[in-house]
Structures are given as structure tokens and as C-alpha cells.
Design a protein around this motif. Structure first.
Motif, PDB file in Angstrom:
ATOM      1  N   LYS A 126      58.328  34.661  42.919  1.00 46.71           N
ATOM      2  CA  LYS A 126      57.376  34.079  43.870  1.00 46.71           C
ATOM      3  C   LYS A 126      57.782  34.492  45.285  1.00 46.71           C
ATOM      4  CE  LYS A 126      55.318  30.360  41.430  1.00 46.71           C
ATOM      5  NZ  LYS A 126      54.346  31.128  40.713  1.00 46.71           N
TER       6      LYS A 126
ATOM      7  N   GLY B  60      54.094  46.168  40.701  1.00 44.42           N
ATOM      8  CA  GLY B  60      53.232  45.016  40.415  1.00 44.42           C
ATOM      9  C   GLY B  60      53.859  43.657  40.698  1.00 44.42           C
ATOM     10  N   HIS B  61      55.017  43.626  41.348  1.00 45.04           N
ATOM     11  CA  HIS B  61      55.590  42.319  41.705  1.00 45.04           C
ATOM     12  C   HIS B  61      54.726  41.661  42.787  1.00 45.04           C
ATOM     13  CE1 HIS B  61      58.925  42.557  39.128  1.00 45.04           C
ATOM     14  NE2 HIS B  61      59.760  43.256  39.875  1.00 45.04           N
ATOM     15  N   PRO B  62      54.738  40.329  42.835  1.00 46.39           N
ATOM     16  CA  PRO B  62      53.869  39.647  43.814  1.00 46.39           C
ATOM     17  C   PRO B  62      54.433  39.683  45.230  1.00 46.39           C
ATOM     18  CG  PRO B  62      55.118  38.032  42.586  1.00 46.39           C
ATOM     19  CD  PRO B  62      55.501  39.360  42.025  1.00 46.39           C
TER      20      PRO B  62
ATOM     21  N   THR C 241      44.354  43.581  46.629  1.00 46.53           N
ATOM     22  CA  THR C 241      45.692  43.773  47.192  1.00 46.53           C
ATOM     23  C   THR C 241      45.761  45.168  47.793  1.00 46.53           C
ATOM     24  OG1 THR C 241      46.496  42.441  45.358  1.00 46.53           O
ATOM     25  CG2 THR C 241      48.146  43.627  46.628  1.00 46.53           C
TER      26      THR C 241
END
Lengths: 113, 443
Positions: free
Chosen positions: B414, B346-348, B203
């Protein structure tokens, strides 16, 4: 003596849990060697198990992994017995561990266009 | 630390905005353990660390959601330089200048009524709720960290001296400022040959950036008669985002100017002979095979990790290395008085300027409400993202991807993406409007 033995056990445990492969290589290997026989996209495949579960499946030369996915496709059974599988195993492990069920990252296969 | 010491430290705020770092306090004051530094007022103080898209937005809108707050922004750089839009400047498109990318911090702090200091943070004490800088020590009631990213060369080169040499000669230009200036000079002075760009694994900040950069540099070569080729080395099988749009642009707009090499794993670099050693996947043999590529210049973009400030704060990170947060909010799981947003979080979410800005709005509303003793439903105000990429200069043509975020207790956060990969003039023209809009929202 006990301390040495415990250290050895700990070291072996660390080695067993060590992920040294490349997750991007693992993703490519999955696509070309496992996707078709398993009939499953890589992002869905990696989300089947948690990190710890994948590590357990890959313990001891992926004994449990091979057991779990054998008998699905003859092509896959042949792969499991080949030297090729030994070559790709650390990368495959790195891939599924990186995108495991308990991880927030998702393997991006396609964006909606 | 005494009240006098603290006031002395705060007294340098104005001076530190104008004095070079070398002329500021020579000693590094430390908060005395167990002794709480005093605030200058009885107001609740929020310290925002990091003046990028996330930090600037949070500082501005915190004052709007609770004007009674004392907001202090700590940023080590004296000039804000934007990473978004910088590829367009690198490509020499639309007469974008360095001035278009650069802003002063002072105007924003005056306009939006928050305090600003340019100091380097050396310590964060969660228990005492203090931030120590090279100049002073500040107490906080709440802390917002938006420090961005650091480069992780260890994943590319085991030898640290090689990593240092690569950074010095071929900086990634994924952090704004001098790295970009070096890259711009390298483009302008390019005589021909291979201009390598490497795409990081894992990432990383601004997923489309390396691909857009390839287009913009190729555009520069094409329009300036430079017989050079951009060689884009990607560990993935296809671009990380807007794949169809980028690949189509490489093939139709930049045939002969861009060579896209997928599944390229970097194995080493020889700085003397100027060769990058890679392995690429061969579909015939189903194996990775080694290859060496010569270069005249290389833009080596390594994998990334959260900025060092996260280590200093001692915050827990997730398995991928980014800060673990209490979803759907932005409080660290380690300490709920510390919020983390932007690329370190750290969120997607995609790590982009727009997303950091959007998260800044959410954090400001939530923290503003919290300090007023009210509640704020984050799940009903989740952030969103849009990410434009310029692929052509004449005419200006672009592509975009957007992300909408959803949250449920069962599945967590999400991000769902939607992309416009058919390059078009409307998107090309929208990029400037987007950029001017987002910068005027925070600066």
C-alpha cells in the motif's frame, strides 16, 4: 450445431463480461447520484466486491445490483427504476470493476494535506 | 549461435556506442533455438534493459552490491534526457536549459563500471535466457526490465490514422527527447488562442506533470505577453494529485491564462478545423453534455500502457494492464529471473522518476544479495517517493506530494500519500536541489 451453440454461449458470456463504459464517468456518476443515498465513499464502495462479483451483480441489466442496494434509500430506489440508471449503468460498472476488491488500483478521493 | 558469433556481437559494443544505427550490422542475428549463447566470462551476467531512472540506478548499484557481477545496460537512445524537470525548461523558469536535462550515458557506464550498448531489443527468450538485439544476442542469468511506457491512443481514437496524425502534430511529450523539443517550439512560436492540454485517464506516468505543465506554459504566456490560454481537459473531477495546490495556483496565479475543465471526456478531434470534441458533466442536469473547443495548439496526452518490451518478454500483466509482480519484490510472476521496475511495473506506486530510482536501489540490493547466495528483506527496505511541482516562476514556488509504502501479507503493498499543497518558495528552491541530487545518483 453443438459448436455453434457453444460459440453463441461463449459470445454472450463475453458480451455480459464486457466493460464498455468509462470508469472516470462512473466515478462522477457515483459521486453525484449514489454516494449520498448509500452514505459511502466511492473508493470504499468499489472495494466491496471482486471483479467477478461486480460483473455478476451487473449481469442482466444489473438485476442483482439493484436487488442488493434497494431498500436503503427511496431516492436510490427511484433511480434504479429510471432511464437515467440505464444510461449510467455501463459507466458505474466500469468504475467498480476498475477499482474492485481484487484490483491494486485505488480510487483516489483525497490526499492527506 | 557459435562462440565466434557472440564474440563478434560483443566486439561491436564499443563501436555501437559511436556509430549511428544505420552503420551497424545490417542483419538481425537470432539466437539459435536450443543453443545457449556463451558469456564472455564466467561471471554472473545481469542485463538491464532501459536506461531511464530505474534502469540506470539498478545498473549502478548492482555493481556496488556485488562487484563480481557483469552488468550490461541496453538502451536504444544515445543521450539521456530527463522528463522530470522538463516542465521548468518548457516554462523558461530559472534559466533551465536543454543541457541541464541532457546527459551522456558513457560517462556513467565508465564511472560505475558497467557495460553499455545502444541497441534495439527485438526478442527475449525466457527459456534460453537470451536477449536479441538488432546487432547481437546476449545470454543473461538475470534480467531487469525498466522499459517505461507506451502511449495507448486506441482509447482515444478508434481510427489509427487519426492517432498517428495526432502523435505527429501534437506529441504528448511524456517520453523524453524530440517530443519535448516539438512542444518547446510550439510554446515559443505560440501566437495566441487556446493551448489545449489533455490529462490521460487511468494510471499514467508522472501524475502531476500535466498540471505542472499547464502552470509553466501559462507562466511563459504571462511573462512573454502572449494572449493565449491553457485549456486543461481532465477526465477527473479535480487534479489527480495535489489538487488543492494546483487549483489554487490556476485561480490566483493564472486567472485568464488557465481554464481548468474537469470531467472532460475526449470524444474526438478534428485536425482540419482544429477542434477537440469533449463531453463534460453538468451538475444541474446530472448528465454529460457534448462540447467542442477550438485550439491553436494541443498537447494531447493519451492513456498509457507498459512499453512494448513487456509484450516481447511475454510477461503476465494485471487487470489494469501493468506487469504483475511478486509483492513485495519486483520479480515477474511469469519468471522469477526477470525483474520489472519503473513505470511498467504493476505495484500500486505512483509512476514517477523518484519512485523508479528508489525501486532501482531496492532491486540492486535484493538481486545483488541473491547472486551472492544471501537473502535480503525487501519488506524492511521498501521504496518511497517525493514528487515536486513548480507552479510559479517569479518567485519560484512549488508544491509536493510524498508516498510511503507499507506491506503486509494480508493487504499486500500500500502506498500512503501526504501532500504540501500550500505553494511556497522553499519548495520552489528545493526542486533544483532534488533534480541535481537524483541525476547525480545515477549519472
Amino acid at each position: 450445431m453443438v459448436k455453434i451453440a457453444l460459440s453463441l454461449v461463449f459470445m454472450l458470456q463475453c458480451m455480459a463480461n464486457d466493460v464498455t463504459g468509462s470508469q472516470t464517468k462512473g466515478m462522477v456518476y457515483y459521486k453525484y447520484l449514489l454516494k449520498k443515498p448509500l452514505n459511502m465513499r466511492g473508493d470504499l464502495f468499489s472495494k466491496q466486491y471482486t471483479t467477478q462479483e461486480w460483473l455478476t451483480l451487473f449481469d442482466n441489466n444489473a438485476t442483482l445490483f439493484k436487488e442488493r442496494f434497494s431498500g436503503i434509500d427511496p431516492q436510490l430506489d427511484t433511480l434504479f427504476k429510471s432511464a437515467k440508471f440505464v444510461e449510467i449503468m455501463p459507466h458505474l460498472k466500469a468504475f467498480v470493476v476498475h477499482y474492485a476488491k481484487d484490483k491494486k488500483d485505488h480510487a483516489i478521493c483525497d490526499e492527506k494535506e | 549461435m557459435t562462440r565466434r558469433d557472440l564474440l563478434k556481437g560483443l566486439g561491436t559494443v564499443a563501436a555501437s556506442s559511436t556509430l549511428p544505427l544505420s552503420l551497424q550490422a545490417a542483419t538481425l542475428p537470432k539466437c539459435t533455438t536450443g543453443k545457449k549463447p556463451l558469456n564472455t566470462s564466467n561471471k554472473t551476467r545481469v542485463i538491464v534493459c532501459g536506461g531511464g531512472f530505474g534502469g540506470l540506478t539498478t545498473a549502478r548499484y548492482l555493481k556496488e552490491s556485488n562487484p563480481a557481477l557483469e552488468v550490461l545496460l541496453i538502451e536504444q537512445n544515445r543521450t539521456f534526457v530527463s522528463c522530470p524537470y522538463s516542465n521548468i525548461w518548457l516554462g523558461g523558469v530559472d534559466n533551465v536549459s536543454l543541457e541541464d536535462l541532457s546527459f551522456d550515458y558513457l560517462s556513467a557506464s565508465i564511472k560505475y563500471r558497467y557495460n553499455l550498448i545502444h541497441e534495439v531489443i527485438t526478442d527475449i527468450d525466457k527459456k534460453a535466457q537470451t536477449v536479441t538485439t538488432n546487432n547481437a544476442c546476449y545470454h543473461y542469468d538475470y534480467l531487469v526490465l525498466s522499459p517505461g511506457i507506451d502511449y495507448d491512443y486506441s482509447q482515444l481514437f478508434a481510427d489509427i490514422s487519426i492517432a498517428k496524425a495526432v502523435y505527429t502534430h501534437y506529441p504528448p511529450a511524456m517520453k523524453p527527447g524530440s517530443e519535448h523539443l516539438r512542444l518547446k517550439k510550439a510554446i515559443e512560436n505560440f501566437q495566441g488562442g487556446n493551448f489545449i492540454i489533455t490529462v490521460p485517464s487511468g494510471t499514467y506516468r508522472c501524475p502531476p506533470a500535466p498540471y505542472e505543465r499547464a502552470c509553466m506554459i501559462a507562466y511563459y504566456f504571462k511573462t512573454h505577453g502572449i494572449k493565449g490560454k491553457v485549456v486543461l481537459l481532465d477526465p477527473r473531477e479535480k487534479p489527480a494529485t495535489k489538487a488543492k495546490g494546483f487549483l489554487e495556483s490556476f485561480q490566483t496565479l493564472y486567472r485568464g491564462y488557465i481554464e481548468y475543465i474537469p470531467t472532460a471526456e475526449i470524444k474526438g478531434i478534428d485536425l482540419k478545423t482544429k477542434h477537440v470534441n469533449i463531453e463534460t458533466f453538468q451538475t444541474k442536469t446530472l448528465s454529460y453534455v457534448p462540447k467542442s473547443i477550438a485550439f491553436s495548439y494541443a498537447n494531447i496526452i493519451p492513456p498509457m500502457k507498459p512499453a512494448k518490451l513487456i509484450d516481447i518478454a511475454g510477461l503476465e500483466c494485471n487487470e489494469s494492464g501493468w506487469v504483475k509482480l511478486k509483492a513485495p519484490g519486483f520479480e515477474s510472476v511469469t519468471d522469477d529471473k526477470i525483474y520489472v521496475l519503473g513505470d511498467a511495473g504493476g505495484h500500486p506506486f505512483p509512476k514517477s522518476g523518484h519512485m523508479a530510482n528508489s525501486c532501482g536501489h531496492v532491486v540492486a540490493k535484493e538481486l545483488g544479495a541473491r547472486t551472492l547466495g544471501k537473502t535480503f528483506d525487501i519488506a524492511a527496505h521498501l521504496p518511497g517517493n517525493i514528487c515536486y511541482s513548480m507552479v510559479n516562476g517569479t518567485p519560484k514556488e512549488g508544491i509536493w506530494v510524498s508516498h510511503s509504502v507499507s506491506f503486509s501479507k494480508n493487504t499486500g503493498l500500500k502506498a500512503r500519500s501526504e501532500a504540501m499543497v500550500q505553494r511556497n518558495k522553499e519548495t520552489g528552491n528545493a526542486i533544483a536541489s532534488w533534480y541535481h541530487g537524483i541525476t547525480s545518483d545515477m549519472l
